[in-house]
Design a protein around this motif. Structure first.
Motif, PDB file in Angstrom:
ATOM      1  N   ALA A 227       0.858  -1.196   0.000  1.00  5.44           N
ATOM      2  CA  ALA A 227       0.000   0.000   0.000  1.00  5.44           C
ATOM      3  C   ALA A 227       0.886   1.236   0.000  1.00  5.44           C
ATOM      4  O   ALA A 227       1.670   1.447   0.930  1.00  5.44           O
ATOM      5  N   LEU A 228       0.796   2.021  -1.063  1.00  7.74           N
ATOM      6  CA  LEU A 228       1.496   3.303  -1.124  1.00  7.74           C
ATOM      7  C   LEU A 228       0.520   4.380  -0.683  1.00  7.74           C
ATOM      8  O   LEU A 228      -0.546   4.551  -1.281  1.00  7.74           O
ATOM      9  N   ILE A 229       0.883   5.121   0.353  1.00  9.78           N
ATOM     10  CA  ILE A 229      -0.006   6.128   0.917  1.00  9.78           C
ATOM     11  C   ILE A 229       0.334   7.506   0.338  1.00  9.78           C
ATOM     12  O   ILE A 229       1.484   7.946   0.386  1.00  9.78           O
ATOM     13  N   GLY A 230      -0.667   8.183  -0.212  1.00 12.91           N
ATOM     14  CA  GLY A 230      -0.447   9.514  -0.786  1.00 12.91           C
ATOM     15  C   GLY A 230      -1.763  10.236  -0.945  1.00 12.91           C
ATOM     16  O   GLY A 230      -2.785   9.845  -0.389  1.00 12.91           O
TER      17      GLY A 230
ATOM     18  N   ASP B 107      -5.485  -5.021   4.317  1.00 12.29           N
ATOM     19  CA  ASP B 107      -4.958  -6.375   4.155  1.00 12.29           C
ATOM     20  C   ASP B 107      -3.785  -6.323   3.174  1.00 12.29           C
ATOM     21  O   ASP B 107      -3.907  -6.665   1.989  1.00 12.29           O
ATOM     22  N   VAL B 108      -2.643  -5.858   3.675  1.00 15.66           N
ATOM     23  CA  VAL B 108      -1.437  -5.721   2.861  1.00 15.66           C
ATOM     24  C   VAL B 108      -0.237  -6.238   3.662  1.00 15.66           C
ATOM     25  O   VAL B 108      -0.330  -6.488   4.863  1.00 15.66           O
ATOM     26  N   ASP B 109       0.890  -6.362   2.971  1.00 17.45           N
ATOM     27  CA  ASP B 109       2.105  -6.872   3.606  1.00 17.45           C
ATOM     28  C   ASP B 109       3.119  -5.780   3.910  1.00 17.45           C
ATOM     29  O   ASP B 109       4.084  -6.013   4.638  1.00 17.45           O
ATOM     30  N   LEU B 110       2.917  -4.595   3.329  1.00 13.01           N
ATOM     31  CA  LEU B 110       3.850  -3.477   3.521  1.00 13.01           C
ATOM     32  C   LEU B 110       3.101  -2.175   3.286  1.00 13.01           C
ATOM     33  O   LEU B 110       2.357  -2.065   2.306  1.00 13.01           O
ATOM     34  N   VAL B 111       3.289  -1.201   4.170  1.00 13.74           N
ATOM     35  CA  VAL B 111       2.698   0.134   4.017  1.00 13.74           C
ATOM     36  C   VAL B 111       3.824   1.138   3.829  1.00 13.74           C
ATOM     37  O   VAL B 111       4.781   1.173   4.624  1.00 13.74           O
ATOM     38  N   ILE B 112       3.731   1.948   2.768  1.00 21.25           N
ATOM     39  CA  ILE B 112       4.785   2.920   2.450  1.00 21.25           C
ATOM     40  C   ILE B 112       4.191   4.320   2.402  1.00 21.25           C
ATOM     41  O   ILE B 112       3.251   4.581   1.632  1.00 21.25           O
ATOM     42  N   LEU B 113       4.730   5.227   3.221  1.00 18.97           N
ATOM     43  CA  LEU B 113       4.381   6.646   3.118  1.00 18.97           C
ATOM     44  C   LEU B 113       5.253   7.278   2.045  1.00 18.97           C
ATOM     45  O   LEU B 113       6.392   6.842   1.821  1.00 18.97           O
ATOM     46  N   ASN B 114       4.744   8.325   1.405  1.00 19.20           N
ATOM     47  CA  ASN B 114       5.444   8.925   0.281  1.00 19.20           C
ATOM     48  C   ASN B 114       5.472  10.441   0.428  1.00 19.20           C
ATOM     49  O   ASN B 114       4.424  11.081   0.449  1.00 19.20           O
ATOM     50  N   GLY B 115       6.692  11.004   0.545  1.00 23.82           N
ATOM     51  CA  GLY B 115       6.819  12.456   0.562  1.00 23.82           C
ATOM     52  C   GLY B 115       7.535  12.993   1.797  1.00 23.82           C
ATOM     53  O   GLY B 115       8.021  12.232   2.638  1.00 23.82           O
ATOM     54  N   PRO B 116       7.585  14.325   1.908  1.00 25.53           N
ATOM     55  CA  PRO B 116       8.356  14.983   2.981  1.00 25.53           C
ATOM     56  C   PRO B 116       7.620  14.982   4.312  1.00 25.53           C
ATOM     57  O   PRO B 116       7.204  16.023   4.824  1.00 25.53           O
ATOM     58  N   CYS B 117       7.468  13.802   4.901  1.00 27.45           N
ATOM     59  CA  CYS B 117       6.653  13.646   6.110  1.00 27.45           C
ATOM     60  C   CYS B 117       7.473  13.511   7.386  1.00 27.45           C
ATOM     61  O   CYS B 117       6.896  13.306   8.474  1.00 27.45           O
ATOM     62  N   LEU B 118       8.806  13.604   7.305  1.00 27.67           N
ATOM     63  CA  LEU B 118       9.634  13.423   8.500  1.00 27.67           C
ATOM     64  C   LEU B 118       9.678  14.715   9.310  1.00 27.67           C
ATOM     65  O   LEU B 118      10.699  15.389   9.414  1.00 27.67           O
ATOM     66  N   ASN B 119       8.537  15.056   9.890  1.00 24.98           N
ATOM     67  CA  ASN B 119       8.441  16.269  10.695  1.00 24.98           C
ATOM     68  C   ASN B 119       7.620  15.974  11.946  1.00 24.98           C
ATOM     69  O   ASN B 119       7.125  14.861  12.144  1.00 24.98           O
TER      70      ASN B 119
END
Length: 325
Positions: A4-7, A61-73
């Motif tokens: 799952a790519l989150i955006g 129901d996924v095996d990996l969740v990925i956040l995408n973008g400048p979220c390290l704040n």
């Protein structure tokens, strides 16, 4: 594997679409599983949600969740706390692609790292080397990759028609922040526009021999007056029209980082001109990572062979991290 790519939030910031679409292409190229694009939590736009809100991401129901973008704040530590706890309880790994920061300070990096160290984080691929340096060795049991912005995959991800208009430039600035731009002896000259008492200034429709097309990044629910305040203005809540316009421009002049990024990866020349408050923050650090460090000085293009090599490195490292999951 199901990923799952989150955006999202395209309707309020179309720039998000450019790196989201690129991230989907990147993950598909890895051939490590099925990629699903999933909307991010509405908390990015609203500080609080009703208790009746359904938390989607943690229940996928996924095996990996990925956040995408400048979220390290610092906002990440509150917005995604419940989601990350739920995913970790289910033993679902988490990754972050095209990661950037807001403040670029030790205190921000430490607070975010302390938060991430509570969860099952498997990788962070950054979009600029400074973010990599801040988080490398801070986040434990996690691969930190000195990557590039996923908007650099747009040229592989989309095919768009060009315009019949062959000689034009693109302007992309927040309302009332457009500078004066001139071309003299093949040199671009930028000056700050004088403030006037009038709400709307008369803006030029030509730059030397070039027609001007203005694109707007305003939120889709802004008033029509605030969006279409001058001739030849384009606005949409979907990205392909923007890409068509930008990819055929002789030059792109903008205070938006990802507008410039689109121009560069589609083979054009861009000049990044900070005007609004958001353009003076650290978003532009991604330009150095893609070989466009002079983009604030004059219109530049990028070395496509260099980008191709950096993509290959990123893909190889990501595959090594994701395949064992």
């Amino acid at each position: 594997m199901k990923i799952a790519l989150i955006g999202g939030s395209w309707s309020t910031n179309i720039g998000n679409a450019f790196f989201n679409i690129g991230a989907i292409k990147l993950l598909e190229k890895l051939e490590v599983g099925e990629v699903f694009f999933v909307p991010e939590t509405p908390l990015w736009k609203n500080r609080e949600l009703p208790h009746s809100s359904f938390e989607l991401i943690g229940k996928l129901d996924v095996d990996l969740v990925i956040l995408n973008g400048p979220c390290l704040n610092r906002r990440l530590t509150t917005i995604y706390a419940n989601t990350f706890f739920e995913l970790t309880q289910r033993n679902i790994p988490i990754g972050i692609l095209s990661a950037g920061m807001s403040e670029y300070t030790d205190s921000e990096a430490q607070e975010v790292s302390d938060f991430l160290n509570q969860f099952n984080l498997t990788f962070i691929a950054t979009r600029d080397t400074e973010t990599y340096n801040f988080f490398n060795n801070r986040v434990k049991n996690c691969s930190i990759i000195d990557g590039i912005c996923t908007s650099m995959y747009l040229n592989e991800a989309v095919r768009v028609p060009k315009l019949i208009t062959s000689k034009y430039v693109v302007y992309n600035f927040d309302n009332n922040e457009e500078p004066l731009i001139n071309i003299a002896n093949d040199k671009v000259i930028v000056e700050k526009r004088r403030k006037t008492l009038f709400k709307r200034q008369s803006l030029p429709q030509q730059l030397s021999d070039y027609a001007i097309i203005r694109i707007s990044n305003n939120a889709i629910d802004d008033s029509l007056e605030s969006i279409y305040y001058t001739q030849n203005t384009y606005h949409s809540d979907l990205p392909n029209g923007y890409i068509s316009i930008i990819s055929g421009a002789e030059y792109t002049f903008s205070e938006r980082v990802h507008t410039c990024a689109v121009s560069l990866i589609m083979g054009g020349k861009a000049l990044f001109i900070p005007t609004s408050p958001r353009s003076f923050d650290n978003r532009s650090k991604l330009f150095e990572r893609i070989g466009a460090k002079d983009i604030k000085e004059y219109p530049v293009s990028i070395d496509m062979d260099y980008i191709k090599g950096e993509k290959a490195k990123l893909e190889s490292l990501l595959k090594k991290v994701i395949c064992p999951i």
